[in-house]
Design an enzyme around this catalytic site. Structure first.
Site, PDB file in Angstrom:
ATOM      1  N   ASP A 129       0.787  -1.231  -0.046  1.00  0.00           N
ATOM      2  CA  ASP A 129      -0.102   0.058  -0.166  1.00  0.00           C
ATOM      3  C   ASP A 129       1.085   1.156   0.087  1.00  0.00           C
ATOM      4  OD1 ASP A 129      -2.664   1.343  -0.168  1.00  0.00           O
ATOM      5  OD2 ASP A 129      -2.086   1.650   2.057  1.00  0.00           O
ATOM      6  N   HIS A 136      -3.126  13.861   0.964  1.00  0.00           N
ATOM      7  CA  HIS A 136      -3.122  13.132   2.244  1.00  0.00           C
ATOM      8  C   HIS A 136      -1.811  13.130   3.011  1.00  0.00           C
ATOM      9  CE1 HIS A 136      -4.292   9.706   4.724  1.00  0.00           C
ATOM     10  NE2 HIS A 136      -3.032   8.994   4.555  1.00  0.00           N
ATOM     11  N   ARG A 145       2.160  14.499  13.072  1.00  0.00           N
ATOM     12  CA  ARG A 145       3.701  14.832  13.268  1.00  0.00           C
ATOM     13  C   ARG A 145       3.526  16.123  13.787  1.00  0.00           C
ATOM     14  NH1 ARG A 145       4.234  12.133   8.874  1.00  0.00           N
ATOM     15  NH2 ARG A 145       5.176  14.018   7.769  1.00  0.00           N
ATOM     16  N   GLU A 200      -9.501   4.226   4.415  1.00  0.00           N
ATOM     17  CA  GLU A 200      -8.954   5.140   3.647  1.00  0.00           C
ATOM     18  C   GLU A 200      -9.562   4.818   2.181  1.00  0.00           C
ATOM     19  OE1 GLU A 200      -4.667   4.516   4.451  1.00  0.00           O
ATOM     20  OE2 GLU A 200      -4.544   5.518   5.939  1.00  0.00           O
ATOM     21  N   GLU A 202      -9.009   4.575  -1.301  1.00  0.00           N
ATOM     22  CA  GLU A 202      -7.831   4.237  -2.104  1.00  0.00           C
ATOM     23  C   GLU A 202      -8.251   3.559  -3.372  1.00  0.00           C
ATOM     24  OE1 GLU A 202      -4.331   2.650  -0.348  1.00  0.00           O
ATOM     25  OE2 GLU A 202      -4.889   3.232   1.609  1.00  0.00           O
ATOM     26  N   ASP A 234      -8.629   0.976   2.570  1.00  0.00           N
ATOM     27  CA  ASP A 234      -7.446   0.330   3.536  1.00  0.00           C
ATOM     28  C   ASP A 234      -7.912   0.684   5.122  1.00  0.00           C
ATOM     29  OD1 ASP A 234      -4.996  -0.481   4.852  1.00  0.00           O
ATOM     30  OD2 ASP A 234      -4.117   1.430   4.587  1.00  0.00           O
ATOM     31  N   ARG A 238      -6.319   3.797  13.922  1.00  0.00           N
ATOM     32  CA  ARG A 238      -5.234   4.989  14.059  1.00  0.00           C
ATOM     33  C   ARG A 238      -4.697   5.047  15.332  1.00  0.00           C
ATOM     34  NH1 ARG A 238      -4.715   6.185   9.045  1.00  0.00           N
ATOM     35  NH2 ARG A 238      -6.578   6.731   7.998  1.00  0.00           N
ATOM     36  N   GLN A 241      -2.131   2.266  15.249  1.00  0.00           N
ATOM     37  CA  GLN A 241      -1.103   2.529  14.195  1.00  0.00           C
ATOM     38  C   GLN A 241      -0.014   3.517  14.899  1.00  0.00           C
ATOM     39  OE1 GLN A 241      -2.745   4.300  10.570  1.00  0.00           O
ATOM     40  NE2 GLN A 241      -0.824   4.713   9.719  1.00  0.00           N
ATOM     41  N   TYR A 245       3.931   2.164  14.806  1.00  0.00           N
ATOM     42  CA  TYR A 245       4.246   2.316  13.612  1.00  0.00           C
ATOM     43  C   TYR A 245       5.930   3.107  13.568  1.00  0.00           C
ATOM     44  CZ  TYR A 245       4.195   7.465  12.812  1.00  0.00           C
ATOM     45  OH  TYR A 245       4.637   8.938  13.125  1.00  0.00           O
ATOM     46  N   LYS A 254      -3.167  -1.806  10.278  1.00  0.00           N
ATOM     47  CA  LYS A 254      -3.802  -1.997   9.025  1.00  0.00           C
ATOM     48  C   LYS A 254      -4.019  -3.480   8.730  1.00  0.00           C
ATOM     49  CE  LYS A 254      -2.437   2.249   7.522  1.00  0.00           C
ATOM     50  NZ  LYS A 254      -3.407   3.153   6.768  1.00  0.00           N
ATOM     51  N   THR A 258      -8.901  -5.420   4.672  1.00  0.00           N
ATOM     52  CA  THR A 258      -8.710  -4.575   3.565  1.00  0.00           C
ATOM     53  C   THR A 258      -9.750  -4.842   2.645  1.00  0.00           C
ATOM     54  OG1 THR A 258      -6.161  -4.052   3.921  1.00  0.00           O
ATOM     55  CG2 THR A 258      -7.233  -3.606   1.832  1.00  0.00           C
ATOM     56  N   THR A 350      -4.163   6.985   0.222  1.00  0.00           N
ATOM     57  CA  THR A 350      -5.447   7.634   0.544  1.00  0.00           C
ATOM     58  C   THR A 350      -5.623   8.929  -0.606  1.00  0.00           C
ATOM     59  OG1 THR A 350      -5.627   7.112   2.865  1.00  0.00           O
ATOM     60  CG2 THR A 350      -6.965   8.805   1.966  1.00  0.00           C
ATOM     61  N   GLU A 364      -8.677  13.032   8.396  1.00  0.00           N
ATOM     62  CA  GLU A 364      -8.584  14.054   7.799  1.00  0.00           C
ATOM     63  C   GLU A 364      -9.822  14.929   7.880  1.00  0.00           C
ATOM     64  OE1 GLU A 364      -6.877  11.689   4.528  1.00  0.00           O
ATOM     65  OE2 GLU A 364      -6.035  13.712   3.932  1.00  0.00           O
TER      66      GLU A 364
HETATM   67 MN    MN Z   1      -3.480   3.163   3.011  1.00  0.00          MN
END
Ligand code: MN
Length: 426
Positions: A129, A136, A145, A200, A202, A234, A238, A241, A245, A254, A258, A350, A364
């Protein structure tokens, strides 16, 4: 390009997702039967290609036997000249001008879409992915971040994580809220159901022709190695993750589901909607500079909150907003010698547009859970709740015809509370 007329009347409506111009491939079974058959969609029907193979329709035994398989992999292995020849042959046989005898023979292989169950169309050995949506990438940098800039590698290559093929499911499969570790601030890590379950928006590119171990893919060959496209959700946990991550990327956040839409739309059906990706904002290394294609495909996200009567659109975007093409993703994936197999899928990442109504995730849309989404049904959502149903839709709109993908839908089920004699959480 205009509508190609078919003797299957339902295929001639301008809003039908499966006109003769489309002819997407899938794998279906008849309701109440186990046997899985390769099929194409035309109008409000599926054309059973395994049954068609019992007539003398296919000149090649290889094609007829490929369609006796319960996935499309064997057909993909036959290669692009065969894909294109078959597409042409089916378009002629289903066209309004086809001889009556041929129409009669094909009619016996039609099954109403309301009477079929769709399955995963591929045996997928590889799923990666990507993170190829510019808006995004910018948004998640700001939200997660607190960064005003993209990751340092982002403008130089299409970055990705290796996803799980074992949990790719077809549209309609329920999605169970995952359990996992999370950590809030400096607190001790906790084990609990995901509190911030997201989707997500996609698309997946289906690799039609693979590559050999140790052999890069020539940039000029990549575009023709892609068979077609599906919608892809996807699903993302959150909170799980965010804690797991770094430094190795997404893992269990994740890996629980899917969802893929059931019909693979061939690249050729999308040709009228093709455009070159925008020139890069920063020069790319030569092996990635072939650019490749994106498509003017209208994408939508529809949410039916638990207890609500109907779906409501919460976002609209477009495949054309991708910064990197699937061809660039494929070239990059194989450049170090990674084997690519027919039937592998490449998630786009995304696909968010530039304005908030076009954001492709709840992360988002709710800006990290700060601005709840207010729905006309009176519900509010920052993230998905148990019982919510979410559907991705995709349509490319031509002059009097539509190329549709079919729905990509899933409903959220509660997390398990116990396993065996162990109570997991309460
Ligand atoms: Mn994704």
């Amino acid at each position: 390009m205009t509508l190609m007329r078919s003797w299957v009347d339902s295929a001639n409506s301008p809003d039908c997702p499966f006109p003769l111009n489309n002819l997407p491939f899938g794998v279906m079974s008849r309701q109440g039967e186990n046997a899985r058959h390769c099929a194409i969609a035309i109008g409000d029907c599926a054309l059973d290609l395994a049954h068609l193979g019992e007539t003398s329709f296919f000149a090649s035994q290889d094609v007829a036997s490929a369609f006796r398989e319960n996935t499309l992999n064997a057909f993909l292995e036959l290669g692009r000249p065969n894909w294109l020849a078959l597409r042409r042959q089916l378009q002629e046989a289903l066209s309004a001008d086809a001889p009556t005898s041929l129409q009669q023979s094909l009619r016996t292989c039609l099954v109403p879409l309301g009477e079929v169950v769709m399955h995963l169309p591929l045996h997928i050995t590889g799923y990666s992915d990507f993170f190829a949506g510019y808006h995004h990438a910018v948004n998640t940098g700001k939200i997660i971040r607190g960064a005003e800039s993209l990751p340092p590698n982002w403008l130089h290559m299409p970055i990705a994580y290796n996803g799980r093929t074992s949990t790719i499911v077809t549209s309609g499969t329920p999605v169970r809220r995952p359990l996992g570790q999370t950590r809030i601030g400096d607190d001790a890590p906790r084990f609990q159901p995901c509190q911030t379950l997201d989707f997500e928006l996609e698309m997946a590119a289906v690799v039609g022709k693979g590559s050999e171990l140790g052999e890069p893919i020539a940039p000029e060959d990549a575009e023709d190695m892609i068979f077609g496209y599906t919608l892809l959700n996807d699903w993302s946990a959150r909170d799980i993750q965010r804690w797991e991550y770094q430094p190795l990327g997404p893992f269990l956040g994740k890996a629980f589901a899917t969802t893929m839409s059931p019909w693979i739309v061939m690249k050729e059906a999308l040709e009228p909607f093709r455009r070159d990706v925008d020139p890069p904002k920063s020069p790319l290394l030569p092996y990635l500079a072939g650019y490749g294609s994106v498509y003017d495909i209208e994408l939508g996200v529809e949410l039916k909150p638990s207890g609500a009567e109907r779906y409501e659109t919460i976002s609209t975007s477009n495949h054309k907003y991708l910064y990197y093409s699937a061809a660039q993703a494929l070239v990059h994936h194989a450049i170090g010698g990674c084997t690519m197999n027919a039937g592998d899928i490449l998630g786009s990442g995304t696909i968010s547009g530039p304005v908030p109504e076009q954001y492709g995730s709840l992360l988002e849309l709710s800006w990290g859970g700060k601005n709840p989404l207010k729905l006309s049904s009176g519900h509010e959502r920052c993230y998905l709740e148990d019982g919510d149903s979410l559907m991705l839709v995709g349509n490319a709109r031509g002059d009097g015809f539509t190329i549709g993908f079919g729905p990509c839908e899933g409903t959220i089920m509660p997390a398990p509370k116990s396993v065996g004699r162990s109570v997991l959480w309460s």
